[in-house]
Structures are given as structure tokens and as C-alpha cells.
Design a protein around this motif. Structure first.
Motif, PDB file in Angstrom:
ATOM      1  N   THR A   1       0.845  -1.823  -0.387  1.00 51.93           N
ATOM      2  CA  THR A   1       0.123  -0.113  -0.164  1.00 51.93           C
ATOM      3  C   THR A   1       1.111   0.927  -0.129  1.00 51.93           C
ATOM      4  N   PHE A   2       0.755   1.973  -0.720  1.00 55.91           N
ATOM      5  CA  PHE A   2       1.752   3.809  -0.489  1.00 55.91           C
ATOM      6  C   PHE A   2       0.214   4.478  -0.208  1.00 55.91           C
ATOM      7  N   TYR A   3       0.976   4.968   0.714  1.00 51.11           N
ATOM      8  CA  TYR A   3      -0.346   5.759   1.661  1.00 51.11           C
ATOM      9  C   TYR A   3       0.731   7.077   2.077  1.00 51.11           C
ATOM     10  N   ILE A  14      -3.803   2.272  -4.069  1.00 50.20           N
ATOM     11  CA  ILE A  14      -3.049   3.146  -4.070  1.00 50.20           C
ATOM     12  C   ILE A  14      -3.735   4.343  -2.813  1.00 50.20           C
ATOM     13  N   THR A  34      -0.642   9.781  -3.001  1.00 45.94           N
ATOM     14  CA  THR A  34       0.169   9.506  -3.513  1.00 45.94           C
ATOM     15  C   THR A  34       0.290   9.308  -4.939  1.00 45.94           C
ATOM     16  N   ILE A  78       2.090   8.034  -8.614  1.00 46.25           N
ATOM     17  CA  ILE A  78       2.360   7.080  -9.145  1.00 46.25           C
ATOM     18  C   ILE A  78       3.811   6.989 -10.999  1.00 46.25           C
ATOM     19  N   PHE A 132      -7.976   1.330  -6.018  1.00 44.57           N
ATOM     20  CA  PHE A 132      -7.472   2.731  -5.543  1.00 44.57           C
ATOM     21  C   PHE A 132      -8.592   2.878  -4.380  1.00 44.57           C
ATOM     22  N   SER A 173      -4.430  11.071  -6.094  1.00 44.44           N
ATOM     23  CA  SER A 173      -4.267   9.770  -6.085  1.00 44.44           C
ATOM     24  C   SER A 173      -4.579   8.894  -7.508  1.00 44.44           C
ATOM     25  N   LEU A 205      -2.131   6.507 -11.300  1.00 46.35           N
ATOM     26  CA  LEU A 205      -1.276   5.881 -11.842  1.00 46.35           C
ATOM     27  C   LEU A 205      -1.101   6.363 -12.657  1.00 46.35           C
ATOM     28  N   SER A 242      -8.733  10.234  -7.726  1.00 48.13           N
ATOM     29  CA  SER A 242      -8.358   8.937  -8.098  1.00 48.13           C
ATOM     30  C   SER A 242      -8.371   9.334  -9.531  1.00 48.13           C
TER      31      SER A 242
END
Length: 721
Positions: free
Chosen positions: A208-210, A234, A238, A240, A261, A269, A271, A292
Motif C-alpha cells: 500500500t502506498f499511503y 494506491i 500518492t 505513481i 485505488f 491518487s 497512477l 483517483s
């Protein structure tokens, strides 16, 4: 706090500058480069309190007992290659540097301010960092790692970790897994801070990216490889970025079991899948975050472990959280969104440029919130199952859409708008409870039945120059059908010229059917614009011309014929004439055209007719060929046709090239009274153009053309009828 973060940043920069970026510590530093050993410890000796900042303490033998660092600030502890240390470290001062080139086994915490642990050998144990400390690894590290706010980890070696833990209440951590590194994590991890994963990274469980308070970035670049055995989540704040700026092979590749997400708030959030990168999701991609965004310029695939034929569960879900903005999925450039399974869409999706969307099963825009699909430019969309549109879909540019099964527009706030030069195909049946509008030069084929139920939103509209074919039946219980402009709505098994079976459809005079004046068309199979009875080409030797003759048995919207000619090859054609068509006719109509301007050099002359209808569409006749002899003459210049008719062109050609050496050409045209015109030209090709212009409006009579070039001259008598 700011000082600790600044220290971490400086340590990171120095590692990049002085130790060559990714290869910052591939070899252990020589103790002499550190200033030599101020004190060497044996297995039990202690560090004297008299040492000061910058002094180097060397471990001279294996040791299992504790080393008391005496709280000396700036001290350097050096463990040489071949030495094994399994004891503890206590009373570590600030700004210390611990260098391991041997074997180091310990459970410990580096809590002193702005201190650095450098591992060039092997390290095992549970290790935590805080207070702006740093861990620089180019050896092998095993155990568990805990990273707190304001700390730095740079891995250029191998880290085999049971757990990787971050202080998730803060985001001041920096974790850099360089391109030469290996990172393996067994347990689930929640990562915060600024993260770079450029080597080979494997998380066997969940990742998890937080970030709690501040937006931070995760960079996966070059030939990086990231594998997540279970779910990649995600979370809030964050971004990415998956990039491959150097187009490295293999491409940056991410492979996860599930992608989520999370709807945890925050301001971002995202990507971003860059060019020449690959992102594979084995099972389900679930975008639930209200903020997201998935941006695709590379290849993004989801449901890769599903059977594309038998497994049609939703492997792409775009949730209904958050407001209308931002667009949840964007496909840009040559980006690819490939979905094995079905897709459920609750928010906006856009694709542009040369993007591609492949859905192996069904695609459905749900009847929730702000939701649409927009395709622009040259996008390709392929749906292996049914397309259900509970919300609008807009298709523009030169995009192509292929729906293998049914198209369904329920009676909700939906519509399908097809514009520009789009090619749109439906392989199954179509239910029209909300409007379908086909505009511009859209080319649309419904390869099944089209039905308009008795609901208020049912509309089937063909505008502009849209070409629409329904290969089965068109039924209407309610709603409206409209055709206008030069639009064509044809209910027939095939397009011209092969169609012959007309399906059923409401008559043009029935309620709710509106058809504009011709050339708008609504009805069954169309006849060919022209049906030829015959087409002949005959050489006329008396005046060295070719006579073209043809006849039509039927004509429908026949605007005109263009006569095209090619000499000695059918690769290059020129238009040499135009004959107006009869428009509409059910009786035979005869036409003819004479070509008097045959090339003096003769050869194989090819002719074809280009039939053009009122909409600008055209088709070609068969090609006819005539063999023509060359013109024999002792003259350098020859004019034809001679005599010529009033209003026609006269061609003047150079037949003996050896008599011309790129001189300027003087020409003069006079009548029998000596009145005329003259000019100077630079090439033989210009002579015909000028003489034809002079002769075009001349009255019947005799004219003398005088041609002079170099030391040569020639006069030609021109007769005008």
C-alpha cells in the motif's frame, strides 16, 4: 524536523554525486581513506571516552560483546571485511558513521540524530531508523526494517526483508531502490514518503502506498521490475509515475494480483503509465477513490489470468465516489487499455490520439453520477461482448469501434453520438431507448436487428453525409427516425454493389419517420448508381483519335463521368474530360467522348470511366486499352490536332530531341494579315500551354506559328475550323 529532512536530502545528494548514483557503494572504503584507525578494538576492549569527532574505531577481531559508543558525536565505527560482529551498540552519539564491510548481526535502532549506517558486507537483524538517520546498503541485508519520519534508505545491493514498515503518520521518508538493486519483502507493507523503485522489487503479500498529509511521488523507471503477490493499493496523496525515458529493454514492468485505488480522501491518487512501460493486473482493477486517475500512455492490462472466452467477471471497475472531475481513466498517445473480462464504468473515461481499448467481454457505463466515454482522433475500441450505455458515449475523429455482440441504450440519461469519419460496427442486435445520432461522414453498420421501443427517448438520427447500414430489420414501436442532408439509412443485407435482400422497416410516411429531400436516402437495398449496357473504345485512324462509347440501362443520382487516361502503364492516370450524367433514369442513355490529343510517340493507351454520384462517391468502369502508332515526321515540331475545332486546345510537341539543346524558344503566332502575338519560353513543355491559350478563341482561318531556337527555325501552318 526541517534540519533532519535537510540532512537526509544532503546525504542522498552526496550518495548520488560522490558514489556514482546507482553504484554508490559497490566496494567497501579503505580505512586509510578515512584517516586510519584511531583505536582498534579486540573482542572485549572498549572505546575510550577521549576520542573525538572524526576518529575511526576499527574492529580488529570477531566480537559478540556490546560496544559502548560513549555518546561521542561524529565517531566512525569501521567493521572490516572478514570480521563478524554479533554484539550490541549502545550510547550512539549524533552524526556518527557506522561502516560494515564484514558480517554484522544485531537487532538495533539508529535513533541518534543525522547518523549513517553503511552496509557493504552482510547485515542481518531488525533495524529501525529515526531522527534523520540514513541506511545506505550495497551489500546484503536481511531481517525487518522500520523507517520513521525524516530518514533515508538507499539500496544498491540486496535487501531480503520479512517486514518493511514506515511511519504512516508522516511523509518525510525517502526510500531509493536503485536500478542495480534487489528488494524482497515477505509481509504486507504500507509505504509512505518519496519512493523510487528502479531495480527489481518483489512484495510477496500486499503493498500500500499511503501519505497522510502531503502529496508524495513514487517513481518506477527505466528497466525496473515491481511484483506484488497480492494487492497493490494506491491510497491518499500518492502519485505513481511509471516511466522509461531511455526506451530501455526490458521495459519498466509492474505485475500485481489486484490493483485498488482506495477511497481515503486526500488531494491526489494517480497512477501514470508512461510510454514503453507495462502494467499487468492478474485479476481485478478497482478505482474507488474520488480523486483517483489512471493515465495510460504505455500498456495497461487487467484480468490477465482470466480466460478471455469463459470468464467474464468485472476485471475493471470504476467506482462512483467523488465528483465529476477528474476523468478517472485517460488513454493518451499510443496507450493501450486491455481488459480480459468485463468493465463497469461509473465515471468519465477518455481516449485520444492513437489509443486502443480492448474489452474481451462486456462494457457497461452504469446509471450513476457523472459518467461518459469519449473517444477522439484515431482511437480503436473493441468489445467482445455487449456494450450497454446508461450514460453518454461520444466517438469522434477517425476512430473505430467494433462491438461483437449487442448494443443497448436503456431509457435513461444516455446517448450515443458518432461524428466525423468514425467507423462503427455492431455485430448483434441494437436496442434504442435513448438517442443514437450519426453525423458528418460516419460509416456505421448494424449487423443485426435495430429496434426502437415505445419510450420517449428512442431516437435514431442520420445527419450530414453519414452512411448507415442495417443488415436485418428496423422496427419502431415509438420514438423517431430521421435522415437529413446527404445521409443514407439503408436496410439491406449488404452495401452496394452486393446488397440484394431488403429487411423490413417503417415506411417513410409513417408517424415518427422524417426523411429530407434527395440526396437523403431512407429505404431498402439501393440499385447501383449506374448499370452499364456496354463500354467500348475505338481507334479512329482518319483523324488519329480514340472514340469512347458507353450506354447505361439505369442511373440513380448519377452526377457525371470523368474520362481518365494512362499511357503505357496503369499506375499514373490523368483526367482528360468530363461528361455530365442524366441523374435519374430507368431507360437506356448513350454517351460518347473523343480523345484527339493522342501522344505523338504512340504506345498503349488505357481509358477508364470514373462515375461520380451527387454525394461525391464514385466508382470505376473496366479499363479499355488501345494500341496507337507513333506519328512519323521529318519536322522537329508537330502540332495536333490540325485542323482543330474552335475552343479546343492545340498540342505542339518536340519530336526530334537531338535538335534541341536547352536553348530559349521564341514563338510567334500570326494570321494571314500579319497580326499576332509573340513570347520567349524556356522549355518545350511550355509551348503547348501558350499556343493553346492563344488559339482558344481564334476564329476559323489559317494561322502561322513561327518557332525559333538556337540557330534553328520552323514554321507550322495551323488550320482552325
Amino acid at each position: 524536523m526541517k534540519n533532519r529532512i535537510l540532512f537526509v536530502f544532503l546525504i542522498f545528494c552526496c550518495a548520488q554525486m560522490f558514489w556514482g548514483g546507482d553504484a554508490w557503494g559497490q566496494s567497501c572504503p579503505n580505512v586509510a581513506s578515512l584517516g586510519g584507525c584511531a583505536r582498534t578494538l579486540n573482542s572485549n576492549s572498549a572505546i575510550p571516552a577521549s576520542l573525538s569527532s572524526g576518529d575511526v574505531v576499527c574492529l580488529g577481531a570477531d566480537r559478540s560483546s556490546t560496544i559502548n559508543m560513549q555518546n561521542i558525536s561524529g565517531l566512525i565505527l569501521y567493521i572490516p571485511s572478514g570480521i563478524n560482529f554479533t554484539g550490541n551498540l549502545t550510547n550512539i552519539g549524533n552524526n556518527v558513521r557506522i561502516i560494515n564491510c564484514g558480517s554484522f548481526s544485531i537487532n538495533w535502532s539508529l535513533t541518534s540524530t543525522n547518523s549513517v549506517f553503511e552496509n557493504y558486507g552482510s547485515f542481518s537483524g531488525n533495524f529501525s531508523l529515526s531522527n534523520g538517520s540514513a541506511y545506505l546498503n550495497s551489500g546484503i541485508g536481511t531481517g525487518n526494517l522500520t523507517i520513521n519520519d525524516g530518514t533515508l534508505v538507499t539500496n544498491s545491493g540486496t535487501l531480503n526483508l520479512g517486514s518493511l514498515n514506515f511511519d504512516n503518520n508522516n511523509s518525510g521518508m525517502v526510500f531509493d531502490n536503485t536500478s542495480a538493486s534487489i528488494l524482497n519483502v515477505t509481509n504486507s507493507s504500507t509505504i509512505s514518503g518519496t519512493i523510487t523503485l528502479n531495480g527489481t522489487s518483489t512484495f510477496s503479500n500486499n503493498l500500500t502506498f499511503y501519505n497522510n498529509n502531503t502529496v508524495r511521488s513514487v517513481i518506477i523507471s527505466g528497466a525496473a521490475s515491481l511484483t506484488v503477490g497480492q494487492k497493490l493499493s494506491i491510497s491518499k496523496n500518492t502519485i505513481i509515475n511509471v516511466t522509461n525515458p531511455g526506451n530501455l529493454i526490458p521495459n519498466a514492468t509492474i505485475s500485481v494480483n489486484n490493483l485498488e485505488f482506495q477511497n481515503n480522501g486526500g488531494t491526489a491518487s494517480n497512477l501514470n503509465i508512461g510510454v514503453n512501460t507495462i502494467f499487468n493486473v492478474k485479476d481485478i482493477t478497482d478505482l474507488q477513490s474520488g480523486v483517483s486517475q489512471l493515465n495510460i500512455e504505455g500498456n495497461f492490462r487487467t484480468g490477465t489470468n482470466l480466460n478471455p472466452v469463459s470468464e467474464c467477471k468485472n476485471s475493471l471497475i470504476v467506482g462512483n465516489n467523488g465528483g465529476a472531475s477528474p476523468t478517472r481513466i485517460q488513454i493518451i498517445g499510443n496507450g493501450l487499455l486491455d481488459v480480459t473480462g468485463s468493465a463497469s464504468i461509473n465515471k468519465h473515461i477518455t481516449a485520444e490520439d492513437n489509443g486502443t481499448i480492448n474489452i474481451s467481454c462486456d462494457l457497461k457505463t452504469e446509471n450513476n453520477g457523472n459518467n461518459s466515454i469519449t473517444l477522439s482522433d484515431n482511437v480503436n475500441l473493441s468489445v467482445g461482448g455487449t456494450l450497454t450505455l446508461n450514460k453518454p458515449m461520444y466517438v469522434n475523429g477517425s476512430s473505430s469501434v467494433n462491438i461483437k455482440k449487442d448494443l443497448i441504450l436503456p431509457n435513461v440519461a444516455s446517448e450515443l453520438v458518432i461524428n466525423d469519419d468514425v467507423n462503427f460496427y455492431v455485430g448483434g442486435n441494437t436496442s434504442v431507448e435513448s438517442p443514437i445520432r450519426m453525423n458528418d461522414n460516419a460509416y456505421v453498420t448494424f449487423d443485426g436487428n435495430v429496434s426502437l421501443p415505445n419510450v420517449g427517448g428512442a431516437q435514431f438520427i442520420v445527419n450530414d453525409n453519414a452512411d448507415v447500414l442495417i443488415t436485418s430489420n428496423l422496427t419502431k414501436s415509438g420514438g423517431n427516425i430521421g435522415v437529413s442532408g446527404t445521409g443514407q439509412l439503408v436496410i439491406c443485407d449488404q452495401r452496394l454493389p452486393a446488397g440484394s435482400i431488403t429487411g423490413s422497416f417503417p415506411s417513410s410516411g409513417s408517424s415518427g419517420v422524417s426523411v429530407g429531400s434527395s440526396p437523403a436516402y431512407y429505404g431498402g437495398c439501393r440499385i447501383l448508381p449506374v448499370e452499364f449496357l456496354y463500354y467500348m473504345a475505338t481507334y479512329q485512324s482518319k483523324d488519329r483519335s480514340v472514340l469512347l462509347e458507353w450506354s447505361t440501362s439505369k442511373e440513380w443520382e448519377n452526377s457525371h463521368f470523368e474520362i481518365e487516361r494512362a499511357v503505357n502503364s496503369v499506375k499514373e492516370w490523368e483526367t482528360i474530360g468530363r461528361i455530365e450524367g442524366n441523374g435519374y433514369s430507368s431507360k437506356p442513355v448513350e454517351y460518347n467522348f473523343s480523345d484527339f490529343n493522342l501522344p505523338l510517340s504512340g504506345g498503349n493507351i488505357f481509358y477508364r470511366l470514373k462515375q461520380v454520384d451527387f454525394s461525391g462517391k464514385y466508382s470505376y468502369s473496366r479499363t479499355k486499352a488501345i494500341q496507337v502508332e507513333a506519328t512519323h515526321s521529318n519536322s522537329t515540331w508537330v502540332a495536333y490536332p490540325n485542323p482543330s475545332a474552335s475552343g479546343s486546345d492545340v498540342s505542339v510537341q518536340l519530336t526530334q530531341l537531338q535538335n534541341y539543346q536547352d536553348q530559349s524558344i521564341s514563338i510567334r503566332l500570326v494570321n494571314m494579315l500579319g497580326d499576332g502575338k509573340s513570347t520567349i519560353l524556356t522549355s518545350p513543355e511550355e509551348v503547348t500551354q501558350v499556343v493553346s491559350e492563344w488559339m482558344r478563341n481564334k476564329k476559323a482561318g489559317i494561322y502561322i506559328l513561327d518557332i525559333r531556337w538556337g540557330s534553328y527555325s520552323q514554321q507550322i501552318k495551323l488550320l482552325r475550323n
